[in-house]
Design a protein around this motif. Structure first.
Motif, PDB file in Angstrom:
ATOM      1  N   CYS A 237     -64.907   7.610  -5.185  1.00  0.00           N
ATOM      2  CA  CYS A 237     -63.661   7.144  -5.677  1.00  0.00           C
ATOM      3  C   CYS A 237     -62.803   6.400  -5.074  1.00  0.00           C
ATOM      4  N   TYR A 238     -62.952   7.128  -3.455  1.00  0.00           N
ATOM      5  CA  TYR A 238     -62.303   7.617  -2.543  1.00  0.00           C
ATOM      6  C   TYR A 238     -61.995   5.604  -1.741  1.00  0.00           C
ATOM      7  N   THR A 239     -60.825   5.370  -2.226  1.00  0.00           N
ATOM      8  CA  THR A 239     -61.192   3.898  -1.989  1.00  0.00           C
ATOM      9  C   THR A 239     -60.406   4.200   0.125  1.00  0.00           C
ATOM     10  N   PRO A 240     -60.238   2.617   0.358  1.00  0.00           N
ATOM     11  CA  PRO A 240     -59.615   2.746   1.627  1.00  0.00           C
ATOM     12  C   PRO A 240     -58.332   2.818   1.460  1.00  0.00           C
ATOM     13  N   GLU A 241     -57.713   2.370   0.684  1.00  0.00           N
ATOM     14  CA  GLU A 241     -56.286   2.582  -0.265  1.00  0.00           C
ATOM     15  C   GLU A 241     -55.807   3.937  -0.275  1.00  0.00           C
ATOM     16  N   ALA A 242     -56.627   4.648  -1.174  1.00  0.00           N
ATOM     17  CA  ALA A 242     -56.237   6.464  -1.828  1.00  0.00           C
ATOM     18  C   ALA A 242     -56.192   6.713  -0.251  1.00  0.00           C
ATOM     19  N   ALA A 243     -57.228   6.224   1.292  1.00  0.00           N
ATOM     20  CA  ALA A 243     -57.622   6.818   2.270  1.00  0.00           C
ATOM     21  C   ALA A 243     -56.542   6.931   3.186  1.00  0.00           C
ATOM     22  N   ALA A 244     -55.347   5.824   3.269  1.00  0.00           N
ATOM     23  CA  ALA A 244     -54.345   5.001   4.045  1.00  0.00           C
ATOM     24  C   ALA A 244     -53.197   6.283   3.152  1.00  0.00           C
ATOM     25  N   GLU A 245     -52.997   6.164   2.000  1.00  0.00           N
ATOM     26  CA  GLU A 245     -51.898   7.175   0.770  1.00  0.00           C
ATOM     27  C   GLU A 245     -52.407   8.780   1.002  1.00  0.00           C
ATOM     28  N   CYS A 246     -54.137   8.997   1.335  1.00  0.00           N
ATOM     29  CA  CYS A 246     -53.514  10.787   1.811  1.00  0.00           C
ATOM     30  C   CYS A 246     -52.741  11.057   2.886  1.00  0.00           C
ATOM     31  N   MET A 247     -53.061  10.190   4.267  1.00  0.00           N
ATOM     32  CA  MET A 247     -53.538  10.506   5.307  1.00  0.00           C
ATOM     33  C   MET A 247     -51.552  10.584   5.177  1.00  0.00           C
ATOM     34  N   GLU A 248     -50.660   9.796   4.573  1.00  0.00           N
ATOM     35  CA  GLU A 248     -49.700   9.450   5.170  1.00  0.00           C
ATOM     36  C   GLU A 248     -48.529  10.584   3.986  1.00  0.00           C
ATOM     37  N   LYS A 249     -49.639  11.219   2.716  1.00  0.00           N
ATOM     38  CA  LYS A 249     -48.426  12.315   2.262  1.00  0.00           C
ATOM     39  C   LYS A 249     -48.745  13.372   1.851  1.00  0.00           C
ATOM     40  N   ILE A 250     -50.167  13.062   2.476  1.00  0.00           N
ATOM     41  CA  ILE A 250     -51.169  14.623   2.305  1.00  0.00           C
ATOM     42  C   ILE A 250     -51.392  14.970   3.712  1.00  0.00           C
ATOM     43  N   PHE A 251     -52.237  14.360   4.463  1.00  0.00           N
ATOM     44  CA  PHE A 251     -53.093  14.938   5.490  1.00  0.00           C
ATOM     45  C   PHE A 251     -51.735  15.287   6.444  1.00  0.00           C
ATOM     46  N   LEU A 252     -50.890  14.318   6.868  1.00  0.00           N
ATOM     47  CA  LEU A 252     -50.191  14.469   8.060  1.00  0.00           C
ATOM     48  C   LEU A 252     -49.199  15.288   8.206  1.00  0.00           C
ATOM     49  N   PRO A 253     -48.441  14.638   6.434  1.00  0.00           N
ATOM     50  CA  PRO A 253     -47.110  16.454   6.227  1.00  0.00           C
ATOM     51  C   PRO A 253     -48.065  17.055   6.032  1.00  0.00           C
ATOM     52  N   THR A 254     -49.168  18.225   5.753  1.00  0.00           N
ATOM     53  CA  THR A 254     -49.253  19.364   5.727  1.00  0.00           C
ATOM     54  C   THR A 254     -49.657  19.756   7.359  1.00  0.00           C
ATOM     55  N   LEU A 255     -50.103  18.874   8.085  1.00  0.00           N
ATOM     56  CA  LEU A 255     -49.965  19.414   9.161  1.00  0.00           C
ATOM     57  C   LEU A 255     -49.353  20.001  10.089  1.00  0.00           C
ATOM     58  N   ALA A 256     -47.753  18.638   9.455  1.00  0.00           N
ATOM     59  CA  ALA A 256     -46.059  18.929  10.648  1.00  0.00           C
ATOM     60  C   ALA A 256     -45.914  20.302   9.564  1.00  0.00           C
ATOM     61  N   ALA A 257     -46.692  20.658   8.418  1.00  0.00           N
ATOM     62  CA  ALA A 257     -45.404  21.617   7.593  1.00  0.00           C
ATOM     63  C   ALA A 257     -45.925  23.420   8.356  1.00  0.00           C
ATOM     64  N   MET A 258     -47.397  22.876   8.597  1.00  0.00           N
ATOM     65  CA  MET A 258     -48.357  24.080   8.669  1.00  0.00           C
ATOM     66  C   MET A 258     -47.865  24.499  10.207  1.00  0.00           C
ATOM     67  N   ARG A 259     -47.308  23.658  11.768  1.00  0.00           N
ATOM     68  CA  ARG A 259     -46.885  23.587  13.011  1.00  0.00           C
ATOM     69  C   ARG A 259     -44.913  24.024  12.153  1.00  0.00           C
ATOM     70  N   ALA A 260     -44.478  23.754  11.053  1.00  0.00           N
ATOM     71  CA  ALA A 260     -43.005  23.994  11.321  1.00  0.00           C
ATOM     72  C   ALA A 260     -42.547  25.345  10.817  1.00  0.00           C
ATOM     73  N   GLU A 261     -43.808  25.545   9.865  1.00  0.00           N
ATOM     74  CA  GLU A 261     -44.138  27.377   9.496  1.00  0.00           C
ATOM     75  C   GLU A 261     -44.574  28.507  10.715  1.00  0.00           C
ATOM     76  N   GLY A 262     -44.492  27.915  12.244  1.00  0.00           N
ATOM     77  CA  GLY A 262     -45.238  28.441  12.906  1.00  0.00           C
ATOM     78  C   GLY A 262     -46.636  28.951  12.802  1.00  0.00           C
ATOM     79  N   CYS A 263     -47.502  28.595  11.749  1.00  0.00           N
ATOM     80  CA  CYS A 263     -49.147  28.836  11.743  1.00  0.00           C
ATOM     81  C   CYS A 263     -49.475  27.306  11.896  1.00  0.00           C
TER      82      CYS A 263
END
Ligand code: AMP
Ligand code: GLY
Length: 318
Positions: A237-263
């Motif tokens: 179920c994980y198409t290349p389009e879904a992977a690109a959307e997850c990278m942009e909307k979920i993966f990178l924002p999660t890493l940035a959020a954790m950095r911003a929270e100091g962890c």
């Protein structure tokens, strides 16, 4: 190099088999390990995965060059923090970053604050307020214990009566101990589920091949959730389009959020995703390799695992 792996299941065996492919790996110790692992590593059954002080003492006395802390409990207990204090390089998040799994209240609030797509939710620390809220809710609904519960802390009541029983069992009968002091009640989402395990050093991210976890205890996807009883990779179920959307909307924002929270998160971050009609949403994060996903994902990894893990620890993954 002397290596140490904390844990004693199929996941840890999969990690050890992969670490062994690096010719620099000399002795690999597994704490506690298991019968199967003893074919590939030196098991130390006297030291359990939660015995953090004993793990650190063992690592110091056995000249460990690199440690991997695989299960959730020692990560939440600060095993990586303690190994770092002892000067031992290791793979895995420190305790404050492990909260992304160890507290669902923390992770849900993080997603809300940083606009990461997830189910709508409310948090309760008072069973009376949770029960009053349920009277206004629509069903099915999802009730989650805040803390760690061996993958079993999520209940999906189909009606008000079942939902009241779920709240009472978690908050009053303490079915999952103190993990149920707070609960999250959230919207029921639909769609195929995808697990993505990703290496990250806090800034750079390298997702591994996707997988699909089978969680329900009964045939035909019925019954209570388990920690996971079978997996396939890659997930169809994980198409290349879904992977690109997850990278942009979920993966990178999660890493940035954790950095911003100091962890900042370093280690393997597990994204439990649902491909809903409104796009991919986060069902849960795990602060570690999934079990049993790792057993199907790591054999497909082409790059040397120890090299990747050292790059995560040294923050040179990029
Ligand atoms: P978790 O431990 O949070 O991954 O939840 C365990 C399982 O419960 C997930 O893999 C889903 O199958 C199911 N689940 C959790 N949250 C939801 C939700 N909001 N809607 C539908 N199913 C859910
Ligand atoms: N298989 C799901 C988990 O590791 O939590």
């Amino acid at each position: 190099m002397n290596l140490l792996v904390v844990g004693g299941g199929g996941r840890e065996h999969a990690i050890i088999k992969k670490l062994k492919e690096n010719p620099q790996a000399e002795t690999i110790y597994a704490l506690p390990g298991n019968g199967g692992i003893s074919a590939d590593a030196v098991c130390v059954p006297e030291i359990g995965a939660k015995d953090v002080e004993q793990i650190v003492r063992f690592a110091k006395s056995h000249a460990i060059d690199f440690a991997v802390v695989a299960p959730d409990d020692p990560l939440a207990l600060g095993c990586v923090d303690r190994l770092h204090e002892a000067g031992i390089p290791c793979f895995g998040p420190e305790a404050k970053a492990a909260r992304i799994e160890a507290s669902k209240v923390f992770s849900k609030n993080l997603m809300k604050k940083y606009g990461i797509p997830t189910a709508r939710y409310e948090v309760f620390d008072d069973p009376a307020k949770a029960l009053a809220y349920l009277k206004t809710a629509s069903f099915p609904i999802v009730v989650k214990a805040d803390g760690l519960a061996l993958g079993k802390g999520v209940l999906i009541p189909q009606n008000l009566q079942e939902a009241e029983a779920a709240v009472k069992s978690i908050m009053e009968d303490k079915a999952f101990g103190d993990s149920g002091n707070e609960i999250v009640i959230e919207e029921f989402l639909t769609g195929p589920e995808v697990s993505v395990l990703a290496f990250t050093d806090g800034t750079a991210i390298a997702p591994m091949v996707s997988s699909m976890d089978h969680k329900r205890a009964g045939d035909g996807d019925t019954g209570l959730n388990t920690g996971g009883m079978g997996t396939v990779a890659p997930n169809p179920c994980y198409t290349p389009e879904a992977a690109a959307e997850c990278m942009e909307k979920i993966f990178l924002p999660t890493l940035a959020a954790m950095r911003a929270e100091g962890c900042p998160f370093k280690g393997c971050l597990y994204f439990g995703l649902m491909m809903t009609p409104d796009g991919p949403k986060v069902i849960e994060y795990n602060c570690r390799f999934g079990d049993p996903e790792t057993q199907v994902v790591l054999p497909l990894l082409k790059t040397d695992l120890l090299t990747v893990m050292q790059a995560v620890e040294n923050e040179t993954l990029g």
